[in-house]
Scaffold this active site. Structure first.
Site, PDB file in Angstrom:
ATOM      1  N   ASP A 292     -44.307 -25.062 -35.690  1.00  0.00           N
ATOM      2  CA  ASP A 292     -44.368 -26.459 -35.270  1.00  0.00           C
ATOM      3  C   ASP A 292     -44.926 -27.264 -36.430  1.00  0.00           C
ATOM      4  O   ASP A 292     -45.634 -26.740 -37.289  1.00  0.00           O
ATOM      5  CB  ASP A 292     -45.266 -26.588 -34.025  1.00  0.00           C
ATOM      6  CG  ASP A 292     -45.325 -28.015 -33.482  1.00  0.00           C
ATOM      7  OD1 ASP A 292     -44.348 -28.761 -33.657  1.00  0.00           O
ATOM      8  OD2 ASP A 292     -46.356 -28.375 -32.882  1.00  0.00           O
ATOM      9  N   TYR A 468     -44.868 -32.383 -32.137  1.00  0.00           N
ATOM     10  CA  TYR A 468     -43.930 -32.126 -31.030  1.00  0.00           C
ATOM     11  C   TYR A 468     -42.606 -31.521 -31.509  1.00  0.00           C
ATOM     12  O   TYR A 468     -41.544 -31.886 -31.017  1.00  0.00           O
ATOM     13  CB  TYR A 468     -43.658 -33.411 -30.227  1.00  0.00           C
ATOM     14  CG  TYR A 468     -44.876 -34.265 -29.989  1.00  0.00           C
ATOM     15  CD1 TYR A 468     -45.910 -33.825 -29.171  1.00  0.00           C
ATOM     16  CD2 TYR A 468     -45.003 -35.515 -30.589  1.00  0.00           C
ATOM     17  CE1 TYR A 468     -47.040 -34.611 -28.941  1.00  0.00           C
ATOM     18  CE2 TYR A 468     -46.121 -36.304 -30.368  1.00  0.00           C
ATOM     19  CZ  TYR A 468     -47.140 -35.846 -29.550  1.00  0.00           C
ATOM     20  OH  TYR A 468     -48.254 -36.628 -29.344  1.00  0.00           O
ATOM     21  N   HIS A 469     -42.686 -30.559 -32.429  1.00  0.00           N
ATOM     22  CA  HIS A 469     -41.477 -29.940 -32.980  1.00  0.00           C
ATOM     23  C   HIS A 469     -41.493 -28.412 -32.859  1.00  0.00           C
ATOM     24  O   HIS A 469     -41.272 -27.715 -33.854  1.00  0.00           O
ATOM     25  CB  HIS A 469     -41.309 -30.303 -34.464  1.00  0.00           C
ATOM     26  CG  HIS A 469     -41.143 -31.751 -34.738  1.00  0.00           C
ATOM     27  ND1 HIS A 469     -41.349 -32.303 -35.984  1.00  0.00           N
ATOM     28  CD2 HIS A 469     -40.777 -32.783 -33.931  1.00  0.00           C
ATOM     29  CE1 HIS A 469     -41.123 -33.595 -35.933  1.00  0.00           C
ATOM     30  NE2 HIS A 469     -40.780 -33.919 -34.701  1.00  0.00           N
ATOM     31  N   PRO A 470     -41.728 -27.823 -31.690  1.00  0.00           N
ATOM     32  CA  PRO A 470     -41.742 -26.361 -31.601  1.00  0.00           C
ATOM     33  C   PRO A 470     -40.354 -25.769 -31.839  1.00  0.00           C
ATOM     34  O   PRO A 470     -39.347 -26.278 -31.341  1.00  0.00           O
ATOM     35  CB  PRO A 470     -42.224 -26.100 -30.176  1.00  0.00           C
ATOM     36  CG  PRO A 470     -41.857 -27.334 -29.414  1.00  0.00           C
ATOM     37  CD  PRO A 470     -42.010 -28.464 -30.388  1.00  0.00           C
TER      38      PRO A 470
END
Length: 538
Positions: A292, A468-470
């Site tokens: 992330d 917020y980039h898993p």
């Protein structure tokens, strides 16, 4: 109920698949979404993420385990639980990443995933209001537009960055990503263009497409080593079994897709037994390789008003609302960030390794509201982190959230680059174009010596959170940790694919929504091609 294709998750990738796979009227497609329909008005207002994030009606509201690298803080991880998924909640920034990202995927053994391979799918998806050219699409379903609102503090930051020696760039998805300029946004006519709006809304009445909302998948139904359907809890609380004649496709994201695999007995045998799940297929990479983007939030108080003031004032809010209602512009059309900075932390880097998000507002998180003073934010993010975490089951209950350990700042490389990014943020803020606008260096405080690496890193650990980039938890590849092959088929299981950001072998250098759409566009072609070949053999 039976369908040729069952798609689990109507998010950034799932809506794309539903559109493309149902273009053939002879194929029955069932799209399953755990959340509800996207009828809430704030979903369609670009700045509506202030109302939808942390709202249990539309957000899974995941929380991480205590993170060692962040002083054991627990981090909120919003994920969309509604038609459109996280594209209905996100910050609307259209960023593809770097060509080198995809070429590395190909070099890792993922044939067909180099930059030249994926560019046509980015273009097919894109409806850029600047028009089509060699790198952009002009008539695709996903609207991409220049911002309808700018702010003087953002213009000042761009000038200051150039004064600090960084180039201007009016197209970060163009020939080169490097430089500073305004982001383009997934907005059409002043309204959010989620994948539900772009791909699902126009074709909802296709007779061969069924959309099932408020239905949570409990597990994949297996017949030996073949996926034959899914078991769900429907909107009435009834447990049902749905049959897939051809394929089950997981598009539940980097949290949901590995969770469903593990609940189905697909994962590391020992870990599954520990969680109370009977193993069905040993695939130890499921849930691993979690990556992330982490952001360190640097914040500066300003002499002149920012969006903070407009949000706090009732009169200003009324004017803003009227401006949006009448003209579809103004602060309500803002994305989560306005200005991009893709910079190199040192001259030794071949490509940018740091990303900036510049906002004419400041907050500890969008869900908590803005600060009670005039300020702007410049967040610092390492583009290609080397720290990796994992998703594991908390137990056999499909309604229980999984355990999320992102393991941020676990490597010295990530620590060093983040600290350097914070130093660059201060360097830009002290340039002539911006310094006169700033009344106080709020975070980090101006008396913090950023040349003291240990002190600077300690500040970073206490002032960072997710972007917020898993990604990466069902990674594509050929090594023993791979979960899917280059055609996104789950290794060792027939009739099962994963199509979302969890398949990324490495996180891309930027925001992840545009790549999620590209992945689904490309996967739809592969799925249909394989279906035709199967019919031919029969």
């Amino acid at each position: 109920m039976e369908a040729d294709f069952i798609i689990v998750g109507a998010g950034s990738s799932g809506c794309v698949l539903a559109n493309r796979l149902s273009q053939n009227p002879n194929r029955k497609v069932l799209l399953i979404e755990a959340g509800g329909r996207d009828s809430y008005p704030w979903i369609h207002v670009p700045a509506g993420y202030f109302k939808t994030m942390n709202n249990p009606a539309y957000d899974w509201r995941y929380r991480t385990e205590p993170v060692p690298g962040l002083k054991r803080k627990v981090i909120n991880w919003p994920r969309g639980k509604v038609l459109g998924g996280s594209s209905a909640l996100n910050g609307l920034l259209y960023v593809r990443g770097q060509a080198q990202d995809y070429d590395r995927w190909r070099q890792m053994g993922n044939i067909g995933w180099g930059w030249d391979d994926v560019l046509p799918y980015f273009k097919r998806a894109e409806g850029n209001d600047r028009g089509a050219d060699a790198l952009h699409g002009g008539d695709g379903p996903l609207a991409v537009s220049d911002p309808r609102y700018t702010h003087p503090i953002c213009d000042a930051w761009i000038k200051a960055a150039q004064q600090a020696g960084y180039p201007a760039n009016d197209d970060i998805n163009g020939i080169t990503q490097e430089g500073v300029g305004y982001y383009q946004l997934t907005i059409r006519n002043g309204r959010r263009c989620s994948t539900a709006a772009a791909y699902l809304q126009p074709i909802r009445r296709r007779p061969n497409l069924e959309i099932m909302t408020r239905a949570q998948v409990r597990k994949i139904v297996l017949d030996g080593k073949r996926a034959i359907g899914v078991e769900i809890t429907d909107a009435d609380g009834q447990v049902r079994r749905l049959i897939a004649r051809r394929e089950v496709i997981l598009s539940s994201g980097a949290v949901g897709s590995p969770q469903i695999l593990m609940l189905s007995g697909i994962g590391d045998d020992a870990e599954l037994r520990k969680a109370g799940v009977k193993p069905r297929h040993h695939l130890p990479g499921v849930g691993k390789n979690l990556q992330d983007h982490l952001q360190a939030r640097t914040t500066f108080k300003t002499r002149n008003k920012t969006v903070n003031d407009e949000v706090r004032s009732l009169v200003a809010k009324m004017k803003t609302a009227a401006r949006y209602g009448l003209k579809r512009n103004g602060p309500m059309t803002m994305g989560a960030s306005m200005v991009a900075g893709f910079l190199r932390s040192s001259s030794d880097e071949d490509t940018p390794d740091i990303q900036f998000h510049i906002n004419p507002w400041s907050a500890d998180s969008p869900a908590e509201g803005v600060h009670p003073f005039s300020a702007f934010t410049a967040t610092v993010c390492v583009l290609r982190p080397t720290s990796k975490g994992e998703i594991t089951l908390a137990g056999p209950d499909p309604l229980a959230s999984p355990r999320i350990q992102p393991n941020y700042l676990a490597t010295e490389d990530d620590c060093r680059r983040t600290v350097e990014g914070v130093r660059i943020s201060r360097q830009i803020a002290r340039q002539a174009a911006l310094a006169s606008e700033i009344t106080e260096e709020f975070r980090p405080p101006q008396d913090l010596d950023l040349d003291d690496y240990d002190a600077a890193l300690d500040w970073v650990r206490g002032n960072s959170t997710t972007v917020y980039h898993p990604t990466g938890t069902c990674k594509m590849g050929t090594d023993k940790g791979a979960v899917v092959d280059e055609r996104l088929r789950v290794r060792g299981i027939e009739g099962l694919r994963v199509v979302d950001c969890s398949i990324m072998p490495e996180i891309v250098s930027g925001n992840t929504n545009a790549p999620a759409v590209m992945i689904a566009e490309k996967a739809s072609d592969m799925i249909l091609e394989d279906a035709r070949q199967t019919c031919g053999r029969k």
